[in-house]
Enzyme design. Structure first.
Site, mmCIF file in Angstrom:
data_model
loop_
_atom_site.group_PDB
_atom_site.id
_atom_site.type_symbol
_atom_site.label_atom_id
_atom_site.label_comp_id
_atom_site.label_asym_id
_atom_site.label_seq_id
_atom_site.Cartn_x
_atom_site.Cartn_y
_atom_site.Cartn_z
ATOM 1 N N ASP A 269 43.558 -7.280 21.364
ATOM 2 C CA ASP A 269 43.191 -8.607 21.864
ATOM 3 C C ASP A 269 41.714 -8.909 21.590
ATOM 4 O OD1 ASP A 269 43.569 -11.042 23.164
ATOM 5 O OD2 ASP A 269 44.585 -10.135 24.880
ATOM 6 N N ASP B 244 49.632 -17.897 23.926
ATOM 7 C CA ASP B 244 49.980 -17.520 25.299
ATOM 8 C C ASP B 244 50.986 -18.487 25.900
ATOM 9 O OD1 ASP B 244 48.524 -15.228 25.455
ATOM 10 O OD2 ASP B 244 46.805 -16.117 26.479
HETATM 11 C C1 GLA Z 1 45.136 -12.517 26.597
HETATM 12 C C2 GLA Z 1 46.440 -12.378 25.856
HETATM 13 C C3 GLA Z 1 47.558 -12.182 26.846
HETATM 14 C C4 GLA Z 1 47.277 -10.964 27.689
HETATM 15 C C5 GLA Z 1 45.931 -11.103 28.367
HETATM 16 C C6 GLA Z 1 45.547 -9.820 29.085
HETATM 17 O O1 GLA Z 1 45.107 -13.707 27.316
HETATM 18 O O2 GLA Z 1 46.681 -13.463 25.039
HETATM 19 O O3 GLA Z 1 48.777 -12.046 26.158
HETATM 20 O O4 GLA Z 1 47.291 -9.826 26.868
HETATM 21 O O5 GLA Z 1 44.912 -11.415 27.442
HETATM 22 O O6 GLA Z 1 44.329 -9.927 29.715
#
Ligand code: GLA
Length: 761
Positions: free
Chosen positions: A489, A559
């Site tokens: 990430d 997301d």
């Molecule tokens: C980001 C990612 C999510 C999740 C969060 C965890 O927002 O896009 O899918 O992994 O971080 O903190």
């Protein structure tokens, strides 16, 4: 890739000094002009090789800058407007945006790169430190390197062009070398610049923000400059390093389109300039704002690669060219060609509430549904109970996971699932041991406050010791347990860009050096753990670009998992990126971002068109939902090959008209199987029967059509027939429902149709 097509050639006619890159689909032509500049002649459908095309150069028109051509510069061919150039520079008579600006030791910036030689090689060389498309055997492509020299400034420019044998694609990049005795500074180094002879184009780009990434924006070009760019230190949610010029009448299946895709993950600029004479210059590369790169004598700067694609048959074939190339010759490693597992990600199901018992309960329920991979997302390390701490402390929290990652991973494997893990290597929390030990590792400007975002800071990836440290600690994590998958990430953008280890005159290098550091870490980790499946993520799709896809096999698209929102996100993403790169999950309702309650089948029917998975707590499902999900998982497994690797055909756009109905399909290469998705967002009374024709089928084949979910409503029964490919492509699938059916279905409907070729008889 299909068997190399021997029609491919890169030829240089020494009599005319013309370069012709040619395969059976496209031609790209350039020519040395009288003043030594490399002029652009043509990019479009294949032209017969062996003929001269110098007449395609724009006429010798100099416009109002004629007066500038007196004296010694009178001999220069490009002292005026609309000369088409391969490497335009400023400071001469061309007042359009330059592709290359170099500041010499005396502070001046004029540059006249003139032809000094070329070489043609089989295959395609790598770009030092940067990801790029590649070949597996030298006969898949040919590369031409043209050397241009600015004698006065002792600057050498090498333009690299690769033509692939069986794709309507040219890859371009540039090297700039200081061949003199004093420092020079590169102020702008575009990867490609293309001068097109007219301006009757629409510019398409992918625009958005967090949770609504990559919506298609289409606008006609007009005189002036129109740019898409990122200043965020990442390719970003807001923009994507991909634009298309399409004729105003170009559709999915007809009309000209030129694609420009930059294989890069940092600040970029894609820009089209229409001049007063109606010609168009397109340039694409690292964003010049804030960028500079100092070259000591003998040093060279390499730009990222631009992949140009051309289609005379609409946006569909243009996307298809990118999909194939990026799936087969940008992606790499063991997972490139393997079917991707169906995963359950813990994030929206558990957020930071990670315990071994909870994770095992989720994994057990997932296994019962047929899911193949359990991914432990954020919250497993340090004191990470919310987003305010512990990034950088990549050691497992034993209060949450008493048997460590190893214990959990082995128990998950014992259930029959693989185990995957979330990491965010480039970040550090102010509340972390790493930050306490190395406060100077976080990016910031001494004496100025740091801008925090999501309570986290960014590590200075331009420093080799930080990349080495991360390679060590992340490597330790990956060795500590049977980890088959990593979600990498990147949850914030870069502010106060400043490299503590860089001298003042090199601060303009910082953001590019940052990305080079990220690529270095990715490269080392993917090589050290070749069997691990990597998925890139950046707060969803904030760094969904070809640079990332060269290392990570797939990307987390967004997301946002609500299917209505996802129709637009996945449609836009598919303009450039293949289904095998798009993570697509089913989440719980009400949706956590928009609160929408869409039927489970609709959520699945959208997520099927990508790398499928779930992101919810499966222990909270009721028996009906469990039963339905098990069937959805089984459906995806049965059609996984065509859903991940088939040819994606966009049928009805969410960005056109009222966008209420959307349709797309994916067709196997041999056209024996296809899966069609049809979606209606809002239900309207009395909408009447209609048809949507399919594309990409074998017109001579007979297909058995099965509706999904199976049922006995009018739409399923009227389409459940054996029909010819020609019939399906002309008359299409019937969208029909009785009044009671319309009322029963409600909003957010989806229907899939599975087509299997059958023998006549
Ligand atoms: C980001 C990612 C999510 C999740 C969060 C965890 O927002 O896009 O899918 O992994 O971080 O903190």
């Amino acid at each position: 890739m299909e068997a190399p097509n021997r029609q491919m050639t890169a030829t240089w006619d020494c009599a005319t000094n013309e370069l012709h890159l040619h395969n059976d689909q496209i031609s790209y032509l350039a020519r040395v002009l009288d003043d030594g500049s490399l002029g652009h002649l043509y990019f479009g459908p294949a032209l017969t090789p062996g003929r001269p095309y110098g007449h395609l150069a724009p006429p010798d028109f100099r416009g109002p800058s004629d007066r500038l051509t007196e004296g010694p510069r009178a001999t220069r061919g490009h002292a005026g407007e609309f000369v088409a150039l391969e490497c335009p520079t400023g400071g001469g008579g061309d007042f359009r945006v330059p592709a290359l600006t170099v500041q010499h030791a005396d502070g001046s910036t004029a540059l006249h790169p003139a032809y000094a030689g070329h070489r043609i090689m089989a295959g395609k060389p790598a770009i030092p430190g940067l990801p790029s498309t590649y070949v597996e055997s030298p006969d898949e492509a040919e590369t031409v390197e043209v050397l241009l020299v600015d004698a006065a400034g002792a600057v050498e420019v090498r333009l690299l062009y690769t033509i692939f044998a069986d794709a309507p694609v040219i890859a371009r990049s540039v090297r700039v070398r200081n061949a003199g005795q004093r420092q020079v500074t590169v102020r702008c180094a575009m990867s490609a610049s293309l001068d097109l002879p007219d301006a009757r184009w629409d510019l398409l780009h992918l625009s958005g923000t967090w949770a609504r990434e990559r919506h298609v924006v289409r606008q006609a070009l007009a005189p002036g400059r129109r740019a898409v760019s990122s200043l965020r230190g990442a390719s970003s949610h807001e923009t994507n390093p991909f634009i298309v010029l399409a004729r105003p009448h170009t559709t999915e299946e007809a009309g000209e389109a030129c694609g420009f895709s930059l294989v890069y993950s940092g600040n970029f600029r894609a820009e089209a300039e229409v001049d007063a004479y109606g010609t168009t210059r397109v340039r694409l590369g690292i964003e010049p704002e804030g960028f500079s790169w100092t070259l000591d004598p003998g040093e060279e700067f390499a730009t990222p690669e631009v992949v140009l694609a051309y289609s005379s048959a609409g946006l569909g074939p243009l996307s298809d060219a990118y999909h194939r190339l990026y799936r087969e010759r940008l992606a790499r490693g063991a997972w490139r060609d393997r079917p991707r597992p169906i995963l359950l990600n813990s994030w929206e199901g558990a957020y930071f509430d990670v315990t071994e018992s909870r994770m095992l309960a989720m994994a057990t329920a997932a296994q019962e549904l047929g899911i193949e991979l359990f991914v432990l997302d954020d919250g497993w390390f340090g004191e990470r109970n919310d987003a305010t701490s512990s990034l950088g402390d990549w050691t497992v929290n034993r209060r949450k996971l008493p048997d460590g990652l190893d214990g959990l991973a082995r128990k998950v494997e014992a259930l029959g699932l693989r185990f995957g893990l979330w990491i965010e290597p480039e970040m550090v929390s102010a509340r972390s041991r790493l930050f306490a030990d190395h406060p100077d590792w976080a990016i910031g400007i001494p004496g100025r406050p740091r801008t925090e975002s999501r309570s986290q800071l960014v590590l200075d990836m331009s420093r080799a010791e930080i990349v080495d440290h991360l390679f060590g600690v992340i490597g330790d994590v990956l060795r500590s347990a049977p980890i088959s998958y990593v979600k990498w990430d990147f949850n914030r953008n870069i502010t106060e860009p400043f490299g503590l280890a860089l001298p003042p005159e090199r601060q303009g290098e910082f953001l590019h050096r940052y990305i080079l550091g990220v690529y270095d870490l990715y490269d080392r980790l993917t090589r050290a753990f070749p069997d691990v499946l990597f998925e890139s993520c950046a707060g969803g799709g904030g760094r969904f670009d070809p640079g990332m896809l060269a290392f990570s096999h797939q990307g987390w698209t967004s997301d946002e998992m609500d299917p209505v929102e996802r129709l637009r996100i996945q449609w836009g993403t598919s303009l450039c990126y293949p289904l095998s790169s798009m993570g697509a999950h089913v989440a719980a309702v009400p949706n956590h971002q928009v609160g929408r309650v869409a039927p489970l089948a609709t959520r699945a029917a959208v997520a099927f068109f990508g790398v499928f998975g779930y992101e919810l707590d499966p222990t909270k499902l009721d028996p009906d939902e469990r039963c339905a999900i098990a069937a959805h998982v089984a459906f995806y497994k049965e059609h996984r090959e065509v859903l991940q690797r088939g040819r994606f055909v966009r049928l009805r756009s969410p960005f056109e008209g009222d966008g209420n109905e959307v349709a797309w399909m994916t067709v196997a290469d041999d056209r024996r199987r296809a899966v069609v998705g049809w979606y209606r967002i809002l239900n309207h009374p009395q909408s009447g029967p209609q048809r949507f024709p399919l594309r990409g089928l074998d017109p001579a084949a007979l297909y058995r059509v099965a509706a999904w979910p199976p049922g006995d409503d009018s739409m399923a029964s009227r389409n459940a027939l054996v029909r010819g490919g020609d019939d399906l492509m002309s008359s299409g699938i019937l969208v029909v429902a009785t009044r009671p059916e319309i009322a029963a279905r409600g909003d957010f409907q989806a229907r899939l149709f599975v087509l299997e070729a059958v023998e006549a008889g």
